[in-house]
Design a protein around this motif. Structure first.
Motif, PDB file in Angstrom:
ATOM      1  N   VAL A 196       0.861  -1.187   0.000  1.00 52.77           N
ATOM      2  CA  VAL A 196       0.000   0.000   0.000  1.00 52.77           C
ATOM      3  C   VAL A 196       0.894   1.233   0.000  1.00 52.77           C
ATOM      4  N   VAL A 197       0.520   2.196  -0.845  1.00 50.18           N
ATOM      5  CA  VAL A 197       1.225   3.469  -0.933  1.00 50.18           C
ATOM      6  C   VAL A 197       0.301   4.580  -0.446  1.00 50.18           C
ATOM      7  N   HIS A 198       0.886   5.536   0.279  1.00 49.28           N
ATOM      8  CA  HIS A 198       0.146   6.732   0.670  1.00 49.28           C
ATOM      9  C   HIS A 198       0.978   7.973   0.424  1.00 49.28           C
ATOM     10  N   SER A 199       0.318   9.017  -0.020  1.00 49.11           N
ATOM     11  CA  SER A 199       0.835  10.354   0.203  1.00 49.11           C
ATOM     12  C   SER A 199       0.278  10.775   1.557  1.00 49.11           C
ATOM     13  N   THR A 200       1.108  10.758   2.584  1.00 48.87           N
ATOM     14  CA  THR A 200       0.634  11.137   3.919  1.00 48.87           C
ATOM     15  C   THR A 200       0.370  12.634   4.014  1.00 48.87           C
ATOM     16  N   THR A 201       0.776  13.365   2.982  1.00 50.92           N
ATOM     17  CA  THR A 201       0.433  14.776   2.845  1.00 50.92           C
ATOM     18  C   THR A 201      -1.071  14.984   2.896  1.00 50.92           C
ATOM     19  N   LYS A 202      -1.814  14.001   2.441  1.00 54.61           N
ATOM     20  CA  LYS A 202      -3.245  14.164   2.187  1.00 54.61           C
ATOM     21  C   LYS A 202      -4.062  13.843   3.451  1.00 54.61           C
ATOM     22  N   TYR A 203      -4.921  12.844   3.400  1.00 53.23           N
ATOM     23  CA  TYR A 203      -5.838  12.605   4.513  1.00 53.23           C
ATOM     24  C   TYR A 203      -5.137  12.207   5.799  1.00 53.23           C
ATOM     25  N   LEU A 204      -4.015  11.489   5.709  1.00 52.50           N
ATOM     26  CA  LEU A 204      -3.376  11.029   6.945  1.00 52.50           C
ATOM     27  C   LEU A 204      -2.853  12.208   7.748  1.00 52.50           C
ATOM     28  N   GLY A 205      -2.167  13.136   7.101  1.00 52.77           N
ATOM     29  CA  GLY A 205      -1.760  14.367   7.783  1.00 52.77           C
ATOM     30  C   GLY A 205      -2.974  15.232   8.069  1.00 52.77           C
ATOM     31  N   HIS A 207      -4.015  18.280   7.489  1.00 53.58           N
ATOM     32  CA  HIS A 207      -4.076  19.707   7.814  1.00 53.58           C
ATOM     33  C   HIS A 207      -3.263  20.578   6.856  1.00 53.58           C
ATOM     34  N   SER A 208      -2.850  20.021   5.736  1.00 48.73           N
ATOM     35  CA  SER A 208      -2.130  20.774   4.697  1.00 48.73           C
ATOM     36  C   SER A 208      -0.891  21.475   5.240  1.00 48.73           C
ATOM     37  N   ASP A 209      -0.199  20.804   6.166  1.00 51.69           N
ATOM     38  CA  ASP A 209       0.989  21.421   6.758  1.00 51.69           C
ATOM     39  C   ASP A 209       2.199  20.498   6.765  1.00 51.69           C
ATOM     40  N   VAL A 210       2.122  19.377   6.035  1.00 53.65           N
ATOM     41  CA  VAL A 210       3.246  18.447   6.011  1.00 53.65           C
ATOM     42  C   VAL A 210       3.241  17.708   4.677  1.00 53.65           C
ATOM     43  N   VAL A 211       4.431  17.458   4.136  1.00 52.94           N
ATOM     44  CA  VAL A 211       4.591  16.641   2.942  1.00 52.94           C
ATOM     45  C   VAL A 211       5.235  15.327   3.370  1.00 52.94           C
ATOM     46  N   GLY A 212       4.649  14.217   2.960  1.00 56.10           N
ATOM     47  CA  GLY A 212       5.195  12.923   3.351  1.00 56.10           C
ATOM     48  C   GLY A 212       4.611  11.798   2.535  1.00 56.10           C
ATOM     49  N   GLY A 213       5.214  10.629   2.662  1.00 51.78           N
ATOM     50  CA  GLY A 213       4.732   9.439   1.978  1.00 51.78           C
ATOM     51  C   GLY A 213       4.933   8.214   2.838  1.00 51.78           C
ATOM     52  N   ALA A 214       4.320   7.120   2.432  1.00 54.40           N
ATOM     53  CA  ALA A 214       4.427   5.884   3.222  1.00 54.40           C
ATOM     54  C   ALA A 214       4.261   4.665   2.336  1.00 54.40           C
ATOM     55  N   LEU A 215       4.887   3.583   2.761  1.00 52.18           N
ATOM     56  CA  LEU A 215       4.650   2.252   2.229  1.00 52.18           C
ATOM     57  C   LEU A 215       4.283   1.347   3.390  1.00 52.18           C
ATOM     58  N   VAL A 216       3.327   0.454   3.169  1.00 54.33           N
ATOM     59  CA  VAL A 216       3.012  -0.602   4.128  1.00 54.33           C
ATOM     60  C   VAL A 216       2.924  -1.900   3.341  1.00 54.33           C
ATOM     61  N   VAL A 217       3.562  -2.944   3.838  1.00 53.33           N
ATOM     62  CA  VAL A 217       3.634  -4.203   3.093  1.00 53.33           C
ATOM     63  C   VAL A 217       3.062  -5.345   3.923  1.00 53.33           C
ATOM     64  N   ASP A 241       8.107  16.119  10.629  1.00 53.98           N
ATOM     65  CA  ASP A 241       7.098  15.701   9.662  1.00 53.98           C
ATOM     66  C   ASP A 241       6.401  14.429  10.130  1.00 53.98           C
ATOM     67  N   ALA A 242       7.171  13.473  10.653  1.00 51.32           N
ATOM     68  CA  ALA A 242       6.565  12.246  11.172  1.00 51.32           C
ATOM     69  C   ALA A 242       5.607  12.563  12.311  1.00 51.32           C
ATOM     70  N   TRP A 243       5.994  13.495  13.169  1.00 49.83           N
ATOM     71  CA  TRP A 243       5.137  13.879  14.301  1.00 49.83           C
ATOM     72  C   TRP A 243       3.835  14.509  13.823  1.00 49.83           C
ATOM     73  N   LEU A 244       3.919  15.342  12.784  1.00 48.84           N
ATOM     74  CA  LEU A 244       2.702  15.973  12.264  1.00 48.84           C
ATOM     75  C   LEU A 244       1.744  14.936  11.690  1.00 48.84           C
ATOM     76  N   VAL A 245       2.269  13.935  10.999  1.00 48.97           N
ATOM     77  CA  VAL A 245       1.395  12.887  10.465  1.00 48.97           C
ATOM     78  C   VAL A 245       0.800  12.062  11.603  1.00 48.97           C
ATOM     79  N   LEU A 246       1.590  11.762  12.636  1.00 46.27           N
ATOM     80  CA  LEU A 246       1.046  11.068  13.799  1.00 46.27           C
ATOM     81  C   LEU A 246      -0.110  11.844  14.425  1.00 46.27           C
TER      82      LEU A 246
END
Length: 383
Positions: A196-205, A207-217, A241-246
């Motif tokens: 699974v791929v995510h742009s964590t910039t979007k719904y996971l973050g 608040h439109s204040d962080v750019v990030g991505g994720a992989l889950v396998v 950035d990790a803290w903001l997504v958390l």
């Protein structure tokens, strides 16, 4: 979902986020450090030596992501495209082939068609909902079938279980970009996907204040290979950035409920508007993927696209006249956004088989009071 698992919102708030052992802080600290004191040569405390390799704040996020997607391993990156690049350079090699959904995010298409192609990786666009066409697109060198569902920006739906079957019959991996749905609405690994791929910039973050991505396998061995390349290639998420997504994960469930409720009201408005030729939303009974979406998702999300009967110029005018809907790229934040995909997020696909219609407008429906959003769209569409 396995019966033994805590509920989604409980996992979002607690997975990987135990109170700090030293202080009792209930929120994961931001570990702003590049290096860690070793207790003798090679004597690492908790496995930490250098923050590109591992950082406690990023570890917490990665554990939370794995828990939400029900995978074995989660990895956080500096952006969604950094996650995609690391994945594809890990599982592909020169001469490999990718089957790419015919309606894919423009940035993914650009990465595969204009960057990885120079490295000898080939691709074929295919309709993922046509099993015969999908199988015909597969080659002996196919290593990945790349799937978005719902897709960006046409909101098409792919049958994850069916696509996984085709991929695995060919000895390939199924990768699902789950950004639009979020793990709150859909967990592709439970349906047979490998990554699974995510742009964590979007719904996971959120608040439109962080750019990030994720992989889950799903597979731990693949997770080890990817973790090696995550460190070797280095495009990791920084600790803040990790803290903001958390922080964003903790409210993902309640935000998605509001996004969806607002989207449903807006869909009703657009369906009855004379300027609209077609509304693209998987929650509509006449959407071609409605039945699949209802089966593999727990809700239909907060993204809406629609086509203007008067064509491209009308679509541009609606985007320009909107006031509460901010004219901007990205999506998934608490604020509502409007954009013209053909000239904005998907401009890189112009002239290709993935080109999007010029009369298309995309909405990321936020969590404002829906009556205000409806009033804004009403005035913007008075052409």
């Amino acid at each position: 979902m396995k019966d033994s698992l805590p509920g989604f919102n409980t996992r979002a708030i607690h997975a990987g986020q135990e109170p700090d052992a030293a202080t009792g802080a209930v929120i994961v600290p931001v570990h702003l450090t590049t290096t860690y004191k070793q207790d003798g040569v090679g004597g690492l405390r908790g496995g930490y030596e250098y923050s590109r390799s591992a950082n406690p704040t990023r570890t917490a996020l990665q554990e939370a992501l794995a828990a939400l997607e029900q995978g074995t391993t989660g990895m956080a990156f500096a952006s969604g495209l950094a996650a995609e690049d690391t994945l594809l350079r890990t599982v592909c090699e020169p001469g490999s082939h990718i089957v790419l959904g015919g309606d894919a995010y423009g940035g993914t298409f650009r990465l595969i068609s204009r960057v990885l192609s120079r490295w000898g990786i080939e691709h074929t666009p295919a309709d993922l909902n046509d099993a015969d066409a999908l199988r015909a697109a597969v080659r002996p060198t196919t290593r990945v079938i790349w799937c978005e569902t719902p897709t960006n920006p046409l909101l098409n739906i792919a049958d994850i279980a069916l696509t996984a079957e085709v991929a695995h019959d060919a000895g390939a991996l199924l990768v699902v970009d789950n950004t639009f749905a979020s793990p709150y609405l859909q967990q592709p690994l439970t349906l047979g996907a490998d990554v699974v791929v995510h742009s964590t910039t979007k719904y996971l973050g959120g608040h439109s204040d962080v750019v990030g991505g994720a992989l889950v396998v799903a597979d731990a061995e693949l997770g080890e290979r990817l973790a090696y390349h995550q460190n070797a290639m280095g495009a990791v998420a920084g600790p803040f950035d990790a803290w903001l997504v958390l922080r964003g994960l903790k409210t993902l469930g309640v935000r998605m409920d509001r996004h969806q409720d607002n989207a449903a009201r807006i869909v009703d408005f657009l369906e009855g508007h004379p300027a609209v030729a077609r509304v693209l939303y998987p929650g509509l009974p006449d959407h071609p993927g409605h039945g699949i979406a209802a089966r593999q998702m727990s809700g239909f999300g907060g993204m809406i696209s629609f086509r203007l009967a008067a064509g491209e110029e009308a679509a541009l005018k609606v985007c320009e006249r909107a006031q509460l809907f901010t004219l901007a790229e990205s999506l998934g934040g608490v604020e509502s956004l409007i954009e013209h995909p053909g000239r904005m997020t998907h401009a890189s696909a112009a002239g290709s088989p993935l080109e999007v219609p010029g009369d298309l407008v995309r909405l990321s429906v936020g969590i404002e009071d829906v009556e205000d959003l409806l009033a804004d769209l009403d005035q913007a569409m008075t052409l």
